[in-house]
Design a protein around this motif. Sequence first.
Motif, mmCIF file in Angstrom:
data_model
loop_
_atom_site.group_PDB
_atom_site.id
_atom_site.type_symbol
_atom_site.label_atom_id
_atom_site.label_comp_id
_atom_site.label_asym_id
_atom_site.label_seq_id
_atom_site.Cartn_x
_atom_site.Cartn_y
_atom_site.Cartn_z
ATOM 1 N N MET A 77 0.839 -1.208 0.000
ATOM 2 C CA MET A 77 0.000 0.000 0.000
ATOM 3 C C MET A 77 0.867 1.247 0.000
ATOM 4 S SD MET A 77 -3.388 0.667 2.091
ATOM 5 C CE MET A 77 -4.384 2.121 1.827
ATOM 6 N N ASP A 78 2.041 1.168 0.674
ATOM 7 C CA ASP A 78 2.901 2.339 0.712
ATOM 8 C C ASP A 78 3.282 2.813 -0.669
ATOM 9 O OD1 ASP A 78 4.405 2.799 3.714
ATOM 10 O OD2 ASP A 78 3.101 1.089 3.392
ATOM 11 N N SER A 79 3.291 1.856 -1.607
ATOM 12 C CA SER A 79 3.722 2.213 -2.947
ATOM 13 C C SER A 79 2.776 3.224 -3.596
ATOM 14 C CB SER A 79 3.818 0.964 -3.811
ATOM 15 O OG SER A 79 2.524 0.407 -3.958
ATOM 16 N N THR A 115 -8.003 -5.699 -12.667
ATOM 17 C CA THR A 115 -6.565 -5.427 -12.722
ATOM 18 C C THR A 115 -6.165 -4.459 -11.612
ATOM 19 O OG1 THR A 115 -6.724 -5.652 -15.104
ATOM 20 C CG2 THR A 115 -4.706 -4.664 -14.255
ATOM 21 N N ARG A 116 -6.997 -3.460 -11.403
ATOM 22 C CA ARG A 116 -6.689 -2.484 -10.350
ATOM 23 C C ARG A 116 -6.779 -3.125 -8.964
ATOM 24 N NH1 ARG A 116 -6.408 2.850 -11.364
ATOM 25 N NH2 ARG A 116 -7.463 3.399 -9.423
ATOM 26 N N ALA A 117 -7.754 -4.025 -8.782
ATOM 27 C CA ALA A 117 -7.887 -4.712 -7.490
ATOM 28 C C ALA A 117 -6.625 -5.527 -7.201
ATOM 29 C CB ALA A 117 -9.123 -5.598 -7.487
ATOM 30 N N GLU A 118 -6.038 -6.087 -8.257
ATOM 31 C CA GLU A 118 -4.801 -6.864 -8.072
ATOM 32 C C GLU A 118 -3.658 -5.968 -7.605
ATOM 33 O OE1 GLU A 118 -4.662 -8.853 -11.851
ATOM 34 O OE2 GLU A 118 -6.401 -10.106 -11.299
ATOM 35 N N GLN A 119 -3.762 -4.656 -7.894
ATOM 36 C CA GLN A 119 -2.779 -3.682 -7.390
ATOM 37 C C GLN A 119 -3.269 -3.064 -6.085
ATOM 38 O OE1 GLN A 119 -2.268 -0.690 -10.468
ATOM 39 N NE2 GLN A 119 -2.399 -2.255 -12.039
ATOM 40 N N ASP A 120 -4.312 -3.655 -5.480
ATOM 41 C CA ASP A 120 -4.886 -3.168 -4.219
ATOM 42 C C ASP A 120 -5.533 -1.785 -4.373
ATOM 43 O OD1 ASP A 120 -5.542 -3.858 -1.651
ATOM 44 O OD2 ASP A 120 -3.792 -2.886 -0.756
ATOM 45 N N LYS A 121 -6.085 -1.528 -5.544
ATOM 46 C CA LYS A 121 -6.774 -0.246 -5.785
ATOM 47 C C LYS A 121 -8.262 -0.500 -5.963
ATOM 48 C CE LYS A 121 -2.939 2.200 -7.937
ATOM 49 N NZ LYS A 121 -2.301 2.515 -9.220
ATOM 50 N N TYR A 122 -9.050 0.186 -5.157
ATOM 51 C CA TYR A 122 -10.511 -0.015 -5.195
ATOM 52 C C TYR A 122 -11.265 1.269 -5.497
ATOM 53 C CZ TYR A 122 -9.258 -4.557 -3.613
ATOM 54 O OH TYR A 122 -8.704 -5.799 -3.574
ATOM 55 N N LYS A 168 -10.822 -11.594 -6.861
ATOM 56 C CA LYS A 168 -10.511 -11.911 -5.465
ATOM 57 C C LYS A 168 -10.453 -10.670 -4.584
ATOM 58 C CE LYS A 168 -8.026 -16.181 -6.500
ATOM 59 N NZ LYS A 168 -7.983 -16.127 -7.991
ATOM 60 N N GLY A 169 -10.797 -9.522 -5.156
ATOM 61 C CA GLY A 169 -10.652 -8.267 -4.420
ATOM 62 C C GLY A 169 -11.816 -7.972 -3.494
ATOM 63 N N LYS A 170 -11.770 -6.765 -2.902
ATOM 64 C CA LYS A 170 -12.830 -6.296 -2.016
ATOM 65 C C LYS A 170 -14.069 -5.961 -2.834
ATOM 66 C CE LYS A 170 -9.636 -3.511 0.645
ATOM 67 N NZ LYS A 170 -9.434 -2.213 1.250
#
Lengths: 611, 611
Positions: free
Chosen positions: A1-3, B305-312, B411-413
């Motif tokens: 997340m820091d990224s 794809t964004r969820a895989e980068q932890d972006k919601y 698999k994301g939120k």
Amino acid sequence: MDSDYGVPRELSDLQKLRAEYIPNLPSCLQGSSVGVEFGDRTTTSDPSSDHVIRRLFPHTYGQPLAHFLATSAKGPDAPIIRVGVVFCGRQSPGGHNVVWGLYEAIKAHNSKSVLLGFVGGTDGLFAQKTLEITDDVLSTYKNQGGFDMLGRTKDQIRTSEQVNAALIACQTLQLNGLVIIGGSTSNTDAAQLSEIFAEAGCVTKVVGVPVTLNGDLKNQFVETSVGFDTICKVNSQLISNMCTDALSAEKYYYFIRLMGRKASHVALECALQSHPNMVILGEDVAGSKLTIFDITKQICDAVQTRAEQDKYHGVILIPEGLVESIPELYALLQEINALYKQGVSTEKIPAKLSPWASALFEFLPPFFKKQLLLLPESDDSAQLSQIEMEKLLAQLVETEIIKRTKEGTYKGKKFNAICHFFGYQARGSLPSNFDCDYAFTLGQVCYHILAAGLNGYMATVTNLKNHASKWRCGAAPLTAMMSVKRWSRGSGASSIGKPAINPVKVDLNGKAYELLNQNAAKFLSDDIYRNPGPLQFSGPSADSKTITLCVEDQDYMGRIKELQEYLDKVRSFVKPGCSQDVLKAALSSMASVTDVLSVMTSPSFSGHQPM
Amino acid sequence: MDSDYGVPRELSDLQKLRAEYIPNLPSCLQGSSVGVEFGDRTTTSDPSSDHVIRRLFPHTYGQPLAHFLATSAKGPDAPIIRVGVVFCGRQSPGGHNVVWGLYEAIKAHNSKSVLLGFVGGTDGLFAQKTLEITDDVLSTYKNQGGFDMLGRTKDQIRTSEQVNAALIACQTLQLNGLVIIGGSTSNTDAAQLSEIFAEAGCVTKVVGVPVTLNGDLKNQFVETSVGFDTICKVNSQLISNMCTDALSAEKYYYFIRLMGRKASHVALECALQSHPNMVILGEDVAGSKLTIFDITKQICDAVQTRAEQDKYHGVILIPEGLVESIPELYALLQEINALYKQGVSTEKIPAKLSPWASALFEFLPPFFKKQLLLLPESDDSAQLSQIEMEKLLAQLVETEIIKRTKEGTYKGKKFNAICHFFGYQARGSLPSNFDCDYAFTLGQVCYHILAAGLNGYMATVTNLKNHASKWRCGAAPLTAMMSVKRWSRGSGASSIGKPAINPVKVDLNGKAYELLNQNAAKFLSDDIYRNPGPLQFSGPSADSKTITLCVEDQDYMGRIKELQEYLDKVRSFVKPGCSQDVLKAALSSMASVTDVLSVMTSPSFSGHQPM
């Protein structure tokens, strides 16, 4: 997340220009040295809550007000300190400048001191995820909108798990101070944290900063909150554009719902800025106990009167909190909320409502039913931003106008409504000069609060309607802003809530409301729309302030200080050795003053609450 | 109704300041005298429509281009003229400045000349309701938004009753000129009126002015339309605020629908300004024949794809014309439209749809069905501003993400969408400096067109990406901008429409689109949001122009003039008496040029259409 953080940002030309803006500072913070003076010990503004708060906040109740003043005396070198800062409330324009102001003051006093930002708001605090604030980190966030330098998650630090995690984070990170940026909820949590930290012997001092676009964190010590100025300016621009649009096409009524949570401060200020035809303040509706049918009738009567003048357009403002101000809808929401608390599932709620609530519920259109049934928010209120009150009113008005047309009482053309919700589109705005200055100053004040070793305070900057150089800086104990809500539960029983810094409603005895009232008839009939235009950063309108701020009597902090000066003067005039005459004059004057004040402060006195 | 106009207005400080702004003029209009030069006779840009237009517009087809230049020669005193002006299209920022520019030029040439504004738009024209434009009337409308100085009603002057009423109004009021302010529909009407007036021997000359926020009145002669600059700036401000908001809270996808009618110019420009994560251009969708499911899949893949980068979080722009660009929805709308034309009532339409259209219709959610069934607009298009395409897409994406979650591919939120429609709130804005200058200049050009006795022309100002002093003023015949639409009706049959100035779509071979395409992947994944900020009237960003305008090859009018100069030079080099060698060189060069051009202009040549 820091990224996510520290990703290169692409600033527009205007953003770059704004990043160069140097906020104005009050003269007390311009010198090299700032001293602190303490006032009297504080009470709470609601005397009947006093004993509750005193009992629950033994370490932090009753601390004195603090005033920060320029001193020529150079104190000892400032020690190295470590401070944490967290965005708690919803994003408000100016939030970044609090961090910047805090950083500047910390580094100016000892370049080895450290400011840590919690990444991802409260979740970052609980998980000890930090980003050290540096010139480099700040460079693209100075005077910029949003909370995206650090991010934010939940509003609350409330459950014992959350409070414990915060305590452990502050101890582990060896913080001397924790600065909490947010609205009334977050500052209530700040009060609780400071008490618990003191009880636990934790060295971390907790400071709150009033940052909320709703403008509802407001009291004797806090004249306005960071973000309110910008939000009102951006919304007023858009509302005015709608007014111009309505007047150009002459065929639509625009129903515009505005953000601002339970209170109607944003709607009131925007109405004073833009002069729409109507604004329905939640406080007015609650005060007069208007039902949804009363409000519908009011709007229909206005539409009918305007039609008689051959006018088929108009703009009507609706605060998002209105739904909770309408008695029968509020009662319905309370029932739904109570059923949720009993664990009833969404689809089963309608069948479990009381007969009258069920009758009202069934009357409402499907989209509105669905929205009323949304899970309540963390503060137990309905999901105000999701409840399309403007659509419900537009539909009810349309139905009523059709009925009046059939009955022959309405003889005009067809009524056309278009609905809007303005909120999200203002919240991320570049902050106004005022919010940049105010937030930056508050950030600096936070440092001085921590340097003075104070715990459980809110940073305050007052006398705001004057030029920034004349602003006064201080700190007020969070407990002094708390009150306890009481609900009667029928049959004589009543229950009380936890002490909290409660959101403040629009004062129906205040000057801003009076100004609206004086003009309401003209606004309704004459279309004297006024367009404050897009927020300007240079030129004469760049330094304008909200009308609410400018018309209200403020500077409570200044007056408290002035009173202290009077008391000091009396003491110095009437030193032992003064003449009998002077003593006699003093005694009789003071007896009269204390008589008046003892009456005015007794619980039975029904005058206005201050502010 | 006249009483509405001339009501005292209450201007804000910024509005007053703006009323003092003096628009920049091109150098050709700065002198005391302006001359006209004619170019070659014009054709239409679509050679295959040429014969149709030529036949239907015998009096106004093929007139030459006109260029206005500063002259030192002082012409004879200007005669007294009477001119009418009417707001036809939808309100666009800058409209008032066209009237102001026209007024200034008329009065500067003969103070006894009269400018009449039609009150209430086209309805005022038909009913001969006028307001004489004076300094006093204009004083509070200079550089102000909206069309409220005069108001506007319908877009069209089309039926024979309407055309006749306009003819009678112009004759009764003894107008030398009628200036029509509007978009493609209004300018198509202007073309028709000028032909009919000429046929009827009416002395009133008709002039059109390109004023539409949609930016879709655009061709070789018209680089952009009045209002587009302001609308894109105001919308970009709001979109950028949403981006900041999304990045601060990191939990919402904002689906934002933008005004702009059938074409996606506004969405494209706003995307270039604000760098949202995605923009779905109608032209792209139509070009690739993407179905609603293809688009849903595209968005879901991006969310995944964004969820895989932890972006919601994210921001997705949707032009309001998208619904007509999706093949199956367009076909469904066409069926509904055809059934309305057969007189079928709304409630009976669903049962009369063809089997495939019925299947699609039944699949759609109730709110969307209701919106598709709204009566079509006067130009036969769907009620684009009322069809919540953003909500449909958000729902479909949510459903698909839930499905993918169950299948284990996502698999994301949780996916959270919030929908917005930005349009009305920008349309009434104070116009930008660019729109103020451009509109004022166009108004002055209208006078010179009328002074030159031209009929059936549009005022043009070109070379706009350069400083206003370098702008070129001219006039182009309205017929030169017309084309004829063809539809194949299956089984080889085809039908053709009436000649019209058709709204121009985004050019998928143009430089603005190319710029977007180059950056699309970065926008999607990197959140390089950019905030152009609120529209500024002073400071460095006040004179910025749209990116679309700045990147495109323009100045067609300038190049046409340059070509003429080349041809003149050849003629002067190769006067009878020149050497054999010079003549030989000229002949071989010209043979080669004409060969190339004859190939390039043949109907079978498949190069790009100009612009």
